[in-house]
Motif scaffolding. Structure first.
Motif, PDB file in Angstrom:
ATOM      1  N   ALA A  71     -11.086 -16.640  85.083  1.00  0.00           N
ATOM      2  CA  ALA A  71      -9.984 -16.200  84.224  1.00  0.00           C
ATOM      3  C   ALA A  71      -9.332 -14.942  84.793  1.00  0.00           C
ATOM      4  O   ALA A  71      -8.106 -14.814  84.831  1.00  0.00           O
ATOM      5  N   ILE A  72     -10.146 -14.019  85.266  1.00  0.00           N
ATOM      6  CA  ILE A  72      -9.623 -12.743  85.778  1.00  0.00           C
ATOM      7  C   ILE A  72      -8.793 -12.956  87.033  1.00  0.00           C
ATOM      8  O   ILE A  72      -7.811 -12.249  87.269  1.00  0.00           O
ATOM      9  N   ARG A  73      -9.149 -13.956  87.843  1.00  0.00           N
ATOM     10  CA  ARG A  73      -8.383 -14.213  89.063  1.00  0.00           C
ATOM     11  C   ARG A  73      -6.928 -14.578  88.765  1.00  0.00           C
ATOM     12  O   ARG A  73      -6.053 -14.438  89.624  1.00  0.00           O
ATOM     13  N   GLY A  74      -6.663 -15.017  87.575  1.00  0.00           N
ATOM     14  CA  GLY A  74      -5.299 -15.366  87.201  1.00  0.00           C
ATOM     15  C   GLY A  74      -4.485 -14.184  86.688  1.00  0.00           C
ATOM     16  O   GLY A  74      -3.288 -14.338  86.421  1.00  0.00           O
ATOM     17  N   TRP A  75      -5.118 -13.033  86.539  1.00  0.00           N
ATOM     18  CA  TRP A  75      -4.399 -11.853  86.049  1.00  0.00           C
ATOM     19  C   TRP A  75      -3.592 -11.230  87.181  1.00  0.00           C
ATOM     20  O   TRP A  75      -3.953 -11.316  88.356  1.00  0.00           O
ATOM     21  N   ARG A  76      -2.492 -10.601  86.806  1.00  0.00           N
ATOM     22  CA  ARG A  76      -1.617  -9.985  87.804  1.00  0.00           C
ATOM     23  C   ARG A  76      -2.271  -8.756  88.427  1.00  0.00           C
ATOM     24  O   ARG A  76      -3.112  -8.099  87.812  1.00  0.00           O
ATOM     25  N   ARG A 104     -16.084  -8.217  78.785  1.00  0.00           N
ATOM     26  CA  ARG A 104     -17.367  -8.853  79.081  1.00  0.00           C
ATOM     27  C   ARG A 104     -17.371 -10.340  78.731  1.00  0.00           C
ATOM     28  O   ARG A 104     -18.240 -11.082  79.189  1.00  0.00           O
ATOM     29  N   THR A 105     -16.409 -10.783  77.960  1.00  0.00           N
ATOM     30  CA  THR A 105     -16.325 -12.206  77.605  1.00  0.00           C
ATOM     31  C   THR A 105     -15.476 -12.993  78.592  1.00  0.00           C
ATOM     32  O   THR A 105     -15.370 -14.220  78.470  1.00  0.00           O
ATOM     33  N   GLN A 106     -14.856 -12.315  79.558  1.00  0.00           N
ATOM     34  CA  GLN A 106     -13.945 -12.963  80.490  1.00  0.00           C
ATOM     35  C   GLN A 106     -14.673 -13.365  81.781  1.00  0.00           C
ATOM     36  O   GLN A 106     -15.464 -12.588  82.313  1.00  0.00           O
ATOM     37  N   THR A 107     -14.392 -14.544  82.276  1.00  0.00           N
ATOM     38  CA  THR A 107     -15.029 -15.055  83.483  1.00  0.00           C
ATOM     39  C   THR A 107     -14.239 -14.643  84.727  1.00  0.00           C
ATOM     40  O   THR A 107     -13.039 -14.348  84.636  1.00  0.00           O
ATOM     41  N   PRO A 108     -14.888 -14.638  85.899  1.00  0.00           N
ATOM     42  CA  PRO A 108     -14.152 -14.361  87.141  1.00  0.00           C
ATOM     43  C   PRO A 108     -12.986 -15.318  87.351  1.00  0.00           C
ATOM     44  O   PRO A 108     -11.940 -14.901  87.865  1.00  0.00           O
TER      45      PRO A 108
END
Length: 223
Positions: A177-182, A171-175
């Protein structure tokens, strides 16, 4: 036109994400053991499937308690309580049964014999090889089923705790930031290419094997 974002991503590497992977793997083995044992009970102790199904249940159950190159042992994880005391003797018997009987032919539950066949006068007339084998009794299988359920509950409780921590962190992660995840890497191959030689990695890559009917040559097609 806006291209929709992928619907799945892999959690970044962390102690909790690795813990979730290990617990999920152990839960899968315990589920496999439960399903095999349930199948054995359904077909009945007198069925020819009883022994292979109970043996597979033993193999699947013991996997989490053996040393692995890709995950922590279930009984060495600080998050996991020990086997319930009232079921410890069942657990110990299953471990020995796997080692001496299922994985290796060393116990006296399987006894190969060289026999002489005698006639009515006591004279030897033939020689035969014979194996006496005693499968897991139904009464013990019922205790084994209770052990599997208990360990499934323990793993599930530990999994819920780590899920709560990871969900709070998510819940602390932004979209952005998540777009950079594999994303999960999935490949497809012919079932003729099926192989079990590759070892599972923390950096996952999964292959689906499927059978594809060959396309007939033009000369074989109906005109």
């Amino acid at each position: 036109m806006t291209i929709p974002s992928p619907r799945f991503a892999l959690l970044p590497d962390s102690a909790d994400s690795r813990l979730l992977v290990d617990l999920t793997s152990h839960a899968n083995d315990l589920s496999e053991a439960a399903n095999a044992l349930k199948g054995a009970v359904n077909v009945g102790q007198g069925s020819e499937l009883w022994e292979p199904l109970t043996s597979h249940a033993v193999t699947a159950y013991i996997r989490p308690f053996t040393t692995s190159n890709v995950r922590a042992r279930l009984d060495q994880m600080s998050e996991i309580p020990s086997v319930p005391p009232e079921l410890q003797s069942v657990h110990d018997t299953i471990r020995k049964y796997r080692n001496t009987t299922v994985a290796h032919s060393q116990s006296d539950l399987v006894m190969p014999l060289s026999l002489v066949i005698l006639n009515d006068s006591g004279q030897g007339v033939d020689v035969r090889g014979l194996t006496l084998s005693h499968p897991m009794p139904l009464a013990f299988a019922e205790h084994f089923a209770a052990l599997i359920v208990a360990m499934q509950d323990i793993v599930d409780q530990a999994t819920q705790l780590v899920l709560e921590r990871l969900r709070s962190w998510l819940r602390t992660q932004t979209p952005d930031a998540i777009r950079g995840w594999r994303r999960p890497e999935v490949a497809f191959a012919e079932d003729a290419e099926f192989s079990a030689t590759r070892r599972r990695r923390r950096d996952p890559h999964f292959t689906f094997y499927a059978h594809t009917e060959p396309i007939p040559d033009d000369e074989h097609r109906d005109v």
